[in-house]
Design an enzyme around this catalytic site. Structure first.
Site, PDB file in Angstrom:
ATOM      1  N   GLU A  45       0.952  -1.182   0.087  1.00  0.00           N
ATOM      2  CA  GLU A  45      -0.068   0.461  -0.407  1.00  0.00           C
ATOM      3  C   GLU A  45       0.784   1.534   0.298  1.00  0.00           C
ATOM      4  O   GLU A  45       2.572   1.230   0.378  1.00  0.00           O
ATOM      5  CB  GLU A  45      -0.492  -0.339   1.070  1.00  0.00           C
ATOM      6  CG  GLU A  45      -1.585  -1.292   1.213  1.00  0.00           C
ATOM      7  CD  GLU A  45      -3.343  -1.526   0.500  1.00  0.00           C
ATOM      8  OE1 GLU A  45      -3.419   0.218  -0.318  1.00  0.00           O
ATOM      9  OE2 GLU A  45      -3.856  -2.134   0.279  1.00  0.00           O
ATOM     10  N   THR A  46       0.577   2.590  -0.136  1.00  0.00           N
ATOM     11  CA  THR A  46       0.845   3.809  -0.601  1.00  0.00           C
ATOM     12  C   THR A  46      -0.399   4.650   0.149  1.00  0.00           C
ATOM     13  O   THR A  46      -1.726   4.536  -0.746  1.00  0.00           O
ATOM     14  CB  THR A  46       1.627   4.304  -1.342  1.00  0.00           C
ATOM     15  OG1 THR A  46       2.722   3.165  -2.027  1.00  0.00           O
ATOM     16  CG2 THR A  46       1.824   6.169  -1.902  1.00  0.00           C
TER      17      THR A  46
END
Length: 261
Positions: A46-47
């Site tokens: 995830e970003t």
């Protein structure tokens, strides 16, 4: 253009544990295609992107391939960056997200996230699921936006070696496999090849389903949990009466840098 980037290991107090997430604080929103390209380049599960909007922070999460509706560990990472790196001194941070408003507060050395609870519903086992997981039998199968697969021996969790291509064919966000534990109230692993993450070391959002299940089964609202295979993290979950669940954990900074685009 230059952008700040932080990488935080969430649900651990030490680097190289928990679940790494990238956090990019922005002044204004960039095009969605650019946000997706950055997430793909980061190549983390995830970003998180954060934009201040008055007293609230707008928060979005991207895997390397898609934007998702909810991500626990990247929410914790974003809050950790705001508190520990960017000088936010309020006790509670409010995030506007695709899943509604989320709040994160300081709770001693931990950060506590207030999420909507998801009550798993018992469902029939679809053809091919056990084979994809490499399991001969399970205790039960539940569903929210994930499948929740219940087994009775935590050793089964440690030995899982799924067929990710086969798992990606099922129309769910991911598959959580969970069991009771001798050292925690429950343990789990989470697999999400359909959203571009074969295995997520620690999935806060999955515990919005796991915690209500185990709270009902164990008859207790305060739960300790561990998730992961080779890389693990620890969570504390508290299931509330108002269909909310508090998920808390630590964070550790791995890097701070600059993106050039």
């Amino acid at each position: 253009m230059q952008l700040d980037i932080f990488q935080v290991d969430a649900f651990t107090s030490e680097t190289f544990g928990g679940n790494p997430a990238a956090v990019c604080p922005l002044q204004t929103w960039l095009p969605d295609a650019t946000l997706q390209q950055i997430a793909a380049e980061n190549n983390l599960s995830e970003t998180a992107y954060v934009v201040r909007n008055g007293e609230v922070f707008e928060l979005r999460w991207f895997t390397p391939t898609v934007e998702v509706d909810l991500c626990g560990h990247a929410t914790l990472a974003a809050a950790w960056v705001l508190f520990e790196q960017l000088g936010e001194n309020r006790d509670i941070l409010r995030f506007a997200t695709r899943s509604g408003e989320l709040r994160v507060r300081r709770e001693g050395a931990r950060l506590a996230m207030d999420f909507p609870a998801r009550q798993p519903e018992l469902v029939a086992v679809p053809p091919g699921l056990l084979q994809a997981l490499g399991l001969e039998q399970i205790d039960a199968l539940y569903r929210t936006d994930d499948y929740v697969v219940v087994v009775e021996d935590e050793a089964i969790i440690a030995g899982l070696n799924p067929d990710f291509a086969a798992l990606a064919a099922f129309d769910v966000r991911g598959v959580a496999v969970t069991a009771p534990s001798r050292h925690f109230d429950f343990v789990s692993r989470w697999f999400g090849p359909r959203v571009g993450v074969n295995e997520d070391p620690v999935t806060g959002s999955a515990h919005t389903s796991l915690a209500p299940y185990w709270a009902k089964r164990l008859g207790k609202c305060s739960l300790s949990a561990e998730q992961g295979g080779a890389r693990k993290g620890q969570l504390h979950c508290e299931v509330l009466d108002n269909d909310r669940v508090i998920i808390s954990g630590h964070g550790a900074l791995y890097l701070r840098g600059t993106i050039f685009i």
